[in-house]
Design a protein around this motif. Sequence first.
Motif, PDB file in Angstrom:
ATOM      1  N   PHE A 187       0.826  -1.205   0.000  1.00 12.14           N
ATOM      2  CA  PHE A 187       0.000   0.000   0.000  1.00 12.14           C
ATOM      3  C   PHE A 187       0.862   1.258   0.000  1.00 12.14           C
ATOM      4  CE2 PHE A 187      -2.302   3.270   2.518  1.00 12.14           C
ATOM      5  CZ  PHE A 187      -3.335   3.511   1.625  1.00 12.14           C
ATOM      6  N   THR A 188       1.974   1.224   0.731  1.00 16.57           N
ATOM      7  CA  THR A 188       2.878   2.375   0.770  1.00 16.57           C
ATOM      8  C   THR A 188       3.485   2.641  -0.601  1.00 16.57           C
ATOM      9  OG1 THR A 188       3.407   1.875   3.079  1.00 16.57           O
ATOM     10  CG2 THR A 188       4.907   3.332   1.901  1.00 16.57           C
ATOM     11  N   LEU A 189       3.888   1.581  -1.300  1.00 18.93           N
ATOM     12  CA  LEU A 189       4.422   1.750  -2.649  1.00 18.93           C
ATOM     13  C   LEU A 189       3.347   2.235  -3.608  1.00 18.93           C
ATOM     14  CD1 LEU A 189       6.689  -1.425  -2.907  1.00 18.93           C
ATOM     15  CD2 LEU A 189       7.410   0.948  -2.578  1.00 18.93           C
ATOM     16  N   TYR A 190       2.118   1.792  -3.413  1.00 15.86           N
ATOM     17  CA  TYR A 190       1.010   2.267  -4.248  1.00 15.86           C
ATOM     18  C   TYR A 190       0.786   3.762  -4.051  1.00 15.86           C
ATOM     19  CZ  TYR A 190      -3.851   3.445  -5.194  1.00 15.86           C
ATOM     20  OH  TYR A 190      -4.995   4.087  -5.605  1.00 15.86           O
ATOM     21  N   LEU A 191       0.806   4.216  -2.792  1.00 17.73           N
ATOM     22  CA  LEU A 191       0.639   5.644  -2.526  1.00 17.73           C
ATOM     23  C   LEU A 191       1.747   6.464  -3.170  1.00 17.73           C
ATOM     24  CD1 LEU A 191      -0.438   5.847   1.239  1.00 17.73           C
ATOM     25  CD2 LEU A 191      -1.870   6.146  -0.786  1.00 17.73           C
ATOM     26  N   ASN A 192       2.965   5.943  -3.089  1.00 21.37           N
ATOM     27  CA  ASN A 192       4.082   6.668  -3.686  1.00 21.37           C
ATOM     28  C   ASN A 192       3.956   6.737  -5.205  1.00 21.37           C
ATOM     29  OD1 ASN A 192       6.904   7.853  -3.348  1.00 21.37           O
ATOM     30  ND2 ASN A 192       7.317   6.167  -4.743  1.00 21.37           N
ATOM     31  N   GLY A 193       3.556   5.624  -5.818  1.00 15.50           N
ATOM     32  CA  GLY A 193       3.354   5.638  -7.270  1.00 15.50           C
ATOM     33  C   GLY A 193       2.249   6.577  -7.688  1.00 15.50           C
ATOM     34  N   LEU A 194       1.168   6.608  -6.903  1.00 13.56           N
ATOM     35  CA  LEU A 194       0.064   7.525  -7.204  1.00 13.56           C
ATOM     36  C   LEU A 194       0.511   8.973  -7.093  1.00 13.56           C
ATOM     37  CD1 LEU A 194      -2.996   7.392  -7.843  1.00 13.56           C
ATOM     38  CD2 LEU A 194      -3.409   7.651  -5.393  1.00 13.56           C
ATOM     39  N   ARG A 195       1.321   9.249  -6.072  1.00 16.53           N
ATOM     40  CA  ARG A 195       1.817  10.612  -5.894  1.00 16.53           C
ATOM     41  C   ARG A 195       2.750  11.018  -7.031  1.00 16.53           C
ATOM     42  NH1 ARG A 195       1.310  15.561  -5.454  1.00 16.53           N
ATOM     43  NH2 ARG A 195       3.088  16.699  -4.582  1.00 16.53           N
ATOM     44  N   GLU A 196       3.583  10.101  -7.497  1.00 18.84           N
ATOM     45  CA  GLU A 196       4.498  10.414  -8.596  1.00 18.84           C
ATOM     46  C   GLU A 196       3.736  10.696  -9.882  1.00 18.84           C
ATOM     47  OE1 GLU A 196       7.754  10.910  -8.509  1.00 18.84           O
ATOM     48  OE2 GLU A 196       7.651  10.649  -6.337  1.00 18.84           O
ATOM     49  N   ALA A 228      10.047   0.918   2.293  1.00 24.97           N
ATOM     50  CA  ALA A 228       9.324  -0.196   1.674  1.00 24.97           C
ATOM     51  C   ALA A 228      10.017  -0.649   0.396  1.00 24.97           C
ATOM     52  CB  ALA A 228       7.880   0.209   1.386  1.00 24.97           C
ATOM     53  N   TRP A 229      10.520   0.312  -0.371  1.00 25.64           N
ATOM     54  CA  TRP A 229      11.224  -0.031  -1.616  1.00 25.64           C
ATOM     55  C   TRP A 229      12.532  -0.758  -1.309  1.00 25.64           C
ATOM     56  CZ3 TRP A 229      10.050  -0.781  -6.387  1.00 25.64           C
ATOM     57  CH2 TRP A 229      11.035  -0.822  -7.357  1.00 25.64           C
ATOM     58  N   ILE A 230      13.242  -0.322  -0.264  1.00 30.03           N
ATOM     59  CA  ILE A 230      14.466  -1.019   0.131  1.00 30.03           C
ATOM     60  C   ILE A 230      14.161  -2.467   0.495  1.00 30.03           C
ATOM     61  CG2 ILE A 230      16.231  -1.156   1.942  1.00 30.03           C
ATOM     62  CD1 ILE A 230      16.293   1.865   1.983  1.00 30.03           C
ATOM     63  N   PHE A 231      13.107  -2.678   1.286  1.00 28.85           N
ATOM     64  CA  PHE A 231      12.754  -4.043   1.663  1.00 28.85           C
ATOM     65  C   PHE A 231      12.371  -4.869   0.437  1.00 28.85           C
ATOM     66  CE2 PHE A 231       9.657  -7.302   2.643  1.00 28.85           C
ATOM     67  CZ  PHE A 231      10.304  -8.022   3.630  1.00 28.85           C
ATOM     68  N   PHE A 232      11.611  -4.259  -0.474  1.00 32.09           N
ATOM     69  CA  PHE A 232      11.179  -4.990  -1.669  1.00 32.09           C
ATOM     70  C   PHE A 232      12.390  -5.423  -2.493  1.00 32.09           C
ATOM     71  CE2 PHE A 232       9.680  -5.280  -6.057  1.00 32.09           C
ATOM     72  CZ  PHE A 232       8.596  -6.130  -5.904  1.00 32.09           C
ATOM     73  N   MET A 233      13.382  -4.559  -2.634  1.00 34.39           N
ATOM     74  CA  MET A 233      14.589  -4.910  -3.383  1.00 34.39           C
ATOM     75  C   MET A 233      15.374  -6.014  -2.668  1.00 34.39           C
ATOM     76  SD  MET A 233      14.820  -3.285  -6.236  1.00 34.39           S
ATOM     77  CE  MET A 233      13.085  -3.744  -6.368  1.00 34.39           C
ATOM     78  N   LEU A 234      15.464  -5.928  -1.346  1.00 35.38           N
ATOM     79  CA  LEU A 234      16.140  -6.978  -0.595  1.00 35.38           C
ATOM     80  C   LEU A 234      15.404  -8.311  -0.719  1.00 35.38           C
ATOM     81  CD1 LEU A 234      17.109  -5.044   2.664  1.00 35.38           C
ATOM     82  CD2 LEU A 234      18.655  -5.821   0.862  1.00 35.38           C
ATOM     83  N   PHE A 235      14.091  -8.250  -0.721  1.00 30.73           N
ATOM     84  CA  PHE A 235      13.286  -9.466  -0.871  1.00 30.73           C
ATOM     85  C   PHE A 235      13.520 -10.075  -2.253  1.00 30.73           C
ATOM     86  CE2 PHE A 235       9.559 -12.047  -1.599  1.00 30.73           C
ATOM     87  CZ  PHE A 235       9.276 -12.595  -0.363  1.00 30.73           C
ATOM     88  N   ALA A 236      13.539  -9.228  -3.295  1.00 33.19           N
ATOM     89  CA  ALA A 236      13.776  -9.725  -4.652  1.00 33.19           C
ATOM     90  C   ALA A 236      15.178 -10.315  -4.776  1.00 33.19           C
ATOM     91  CB  ALA A 236      13.577  -8.594  -5.659  1.00 33.19           C
ATOM     92  N   LEU A 237      16.159  -9.661  -4.139  1.00 29.17           N
ATOM     93  CA  LEU A 237      17.524 -10.183  -4.173  1.00 29.17           C
ATOM     94  C   LEU A 237      17.605 -11.522  -3.446  1.00 29.17           C
ATOM     95  CD1 LEU A 237      20.485  -9.705  -4.926  1.00 29.17           C
ATOM     96  CD2 LEU A 237      20.760  -8.485  -2.766  1.00 29.17           C
ATOM     97  N   SER A 238      16.933 -11.636  -2.311  1.00 31.66           N
ATOM     98  CA  SER A 238      16.907 -12.903  -1.581  1.00 31.66           C
ATOM     99  C   SER A 238      16.261 -14.005  -2.406  1.00 31.66           C
ATOM    100  CB  SER A 238      16.151 -12.734  -0.255  1.00 31.66           C
ATOM    101  OG  SER A 238      16.730 -11.734   0.546  1.00 31.66           O
ATOM    102  N   LEU A 239      15.187 -13.649  -3.114  1.00 26.30           N
ATOM    103  CA  LEU A 239      14.506 -14.620  -3.972  1.00 26.30           C
ATOM    104  C   LEU A 239      15.446 -15.131  -5.057  1.00 26.30           C
ATOM    105  CD1 LEU A 239      11.809 -16.008  -4.710  1.00 26.30           C
ATOM    106  CD2 LEU A 239      11.275 -14.026  -6.125  1.00 26.30           C
ATOM    107  N   ALA A 240      16.208 -14.216  -5.663  1.00 25.19           N
ATOM    108  CA  ALA A 240      17.139 -14.617  -6.719  1.00 25.19           C
ATOM    109  C   ALA A 240      18.254 -15.504  -6.161  1.00 25.19           C
ATOM    110  CB  ALA A 240      17.727 -13.375  -7.386  1.00 25.19           C
ATOM    111  N   LEU A 241      18.804 -15.139  -5.004  1.00 23.26           N
ATOM    112  CA  LEU A 241      19.908 -15.905  -4.435  1.00 23.26           C
ATOM    113  C   LEU A 241      19.460 -17.295  -3.987  1.00 23.26           C
ATOM    114  CD1 LEU A 241      21.742 -13.158  -2.332  1.00 23.26           C
ATOM    115  CD2 LEU A 241      22.420 -14.124  -4.540  1.00 23.26           C
ATOM    116  N   VAL A 242      18.282 -17.396  -3.370  1.00 26.10           N
ATOM    117  CA  VAL A 242      17.785 -18.705  -2.934  1.00 26.10           C
ATOM    118  C   VAL A 242      17.485 -19.590  -4.137  1.00 26.10           C
ATOM    119  CG1 VAL A 242      15.921 -19.902  -1.720  1.00 26.10           C
ATOM    120  CG2 VAL A 242      16.890 -17.807  -0.762  1.00 26.10           C
ATOM    121  N   THR A 243      16.905 -19.008  -5.186  1.00 30.62           N
ATOM    122  CA  THR A 243      16.644 -19.775  -6.408  1.00 30.62           C
ATOM    123  C   THR A 243      17.940 -20.278  -7.016  1.00 30.62           C
ATOM    124  OG1 THR A 243      14.680 -18.421  -6.860  1.00 30.62           O
ATOM    125  CG2 THR A 243      15.565 -19.702  -8.687  1.00 30.62           C
TER     126      THR A 243
END
Length: 505
Positions: A379-388, A416-431
Motif C-alpha cells: 500500500f505504501t508503494l502504491y501511494l508513492n506511485g500515485l503521488r508520482e 518499503a522499496w528497500i525491503f522490496f529490493m532486498l526481498f527480490a535479491l533474496s529470492l534470486a539468491l535462494v533460487t
Amino acid sequence: MLARILDLPVFLIFVILACSAMFIPAIHALTQEEFHVARSFFYSGLLGLILCALIGIAMSGRATHNTALEHLLALLAVFVILPVVLAVPFYEALRTTSFVNAYFEMVSSLTTTGATMFPNPSRLPSSLHLWRGIVGWSGGLLMWIAAAAILAPLNLGGFEVTTSAEPGQGGLRRVDMRAASPGQRLIRTTKRLFPIYAGLTLTLWLCLIIAGNTPLNGLMHAMATLSTSGISAIGGIEESTVGVPGEVLVFLFLLFALSRLTFSTDTITGRTRGLHEDAEFRIGLMLVVGVPMLLFMRHWLASFEVNEEENLRQALKALWGGMFTVLSFLTTTGFVSSEWEAAQGWSGLATPGMILMGLALMGGGVATTAGGVKLLRVFTLYLNGLREMQKLIHPSSVSGKGAHNRRVRRQGAYTAWIFFMLFALSLALVTLALTGFGASFSQALVMSVAALSTTGPLLDVAGAEPILLTDLSAAAKLCFAAATILGRLETLAIIALLTPELWRK
C-alpha cells in the motif's frame, strides 16, 4: 520461582516452554496406546527440563545484558537452534527418517511455513501430527508476541513504514523496552495476547467439531488457521468432511491475518478509527473479492461452454472456491478449497500457480502470523506511485497523506522499496542456490517463493506437478530451511544484527 525464570536468557525460557509442551503429545500418544511415541516425548521433555534447570542454576546470579542485539539474537536462535530440540522426540518417535528431515519438519512448522517431508499423512502417527500442529501454533503465537515486544521497538518487521518509526513516536516504547528485562517484557505482552490467541483457536475448534470435524482434525485446522501454517493431519481442509460450512468458519478466522488491528492496537500510535479505515484490511478484502471475480468473469470472456441447468450451482461453487483459496494464500496459510477444482474449471485456468504465488508474495498484515512482503508495504508503494503520477501532471503540487493514511510514515515508501529490493535479491539468491543443489529452475523458483513467503502448500499447487521435498539432497533441504527462517525474520532484521551500532548499545 517465576521471577527467577524470567531473569534467565530469553532463549532458555523458550527451551523450557518447548520441553514442557512435549508432555501434551506424550499424553495423547498414551491415550492412543502408542507407547513408544509416548515414551519418546515424555523422556525428551523430562531430560530437556532437567538440563534447563542445571543451566539455570549455573547462570543464577549473573546479570543479563538488556540490549537490542540480545532480543534479535534470541529470536534468531529460536528459529535456528530450538528446532534441534523440537526434532529430538519427533526423530525418536518415528524411527524411519533422518534427523535432517526431522529438523526440517520442525523449522517448517515453527516458521509457520507448513512444508512437509511427509506428503503421505498416514505415515505419521496422530501424536506426531499433533506435535507438528502445536509447534506451528506456537510459532504463530511467537510472532504475535515478538512483533510487539521485539520488532516494534526496533522498527522492524513492517513497522519501519508506519508512523511509529517517526522521530518521537516510538520513544516511550523504546524506553519501556530498555526498562524491563527481556523475560518481563515478553511475559507482559504474552498476558495481553495469549488469551486472545488461545480463545480464538478454542472457538474455531469447537465450531469445526460442531460442523462435523473429528476432535484431532478440528484442532489441527484451528491451530493451522490462527497460525497461518496450513499444517493438517489429513492433507488439507479440502480432505475433511466439513465441506463448505467448515471452510466458511476458517474463512472468517483467516481475516485476523489481514491486519493486526483485528485483534490488537498495541503497536499502533495515534487514534485509530476502526477496520473500515485500515489500509491493510481494505486491500486484503479488495483482493479477496477482486481476484475471484476476475477468474469468475473469465468464463464468459473466454466463452467456455457449460450446461445451462448447472450454471448457477457451478458458478456459486467456482466463486466460493476462488474466494476461500485467494484469502488462504494471501494470508500464506495455503489451504485449498474443496471447490477449487470447480473454480479452475469455470475460469479455464488449468494451473493458476502464478496467481497463488503472487498472492503469497504479497502476504498479509504487518505484525500478524502471515508472511510475504506485507500488505502495508504494498500500500505504501502504491501511494508513492500515485503521488508520482500526480506530480507528472502538477509538478509543483504539494500533497499530504490524507486522513485515511496516517498510519504510513513520511519516508515509508523509501523503506518499503528497500525491503522490496532486498526481498527480490533474496529470492534470486535462494533460487540460484537451490538450482546449484540439483533442483530444476521451475522447482527452485516455486520453492524459493514458498520458503520466503512461508507458504509451504505452494509446493503442491503452484506447479504442474507437486514438488516432493524428499527427493532433494540434504544440502538443498537445509538451504530451504534457511530460506524459511529468512522469510520469517525478514532481511531487515538480519541486516540489523550485522549493524555495528546495535553491538554498542
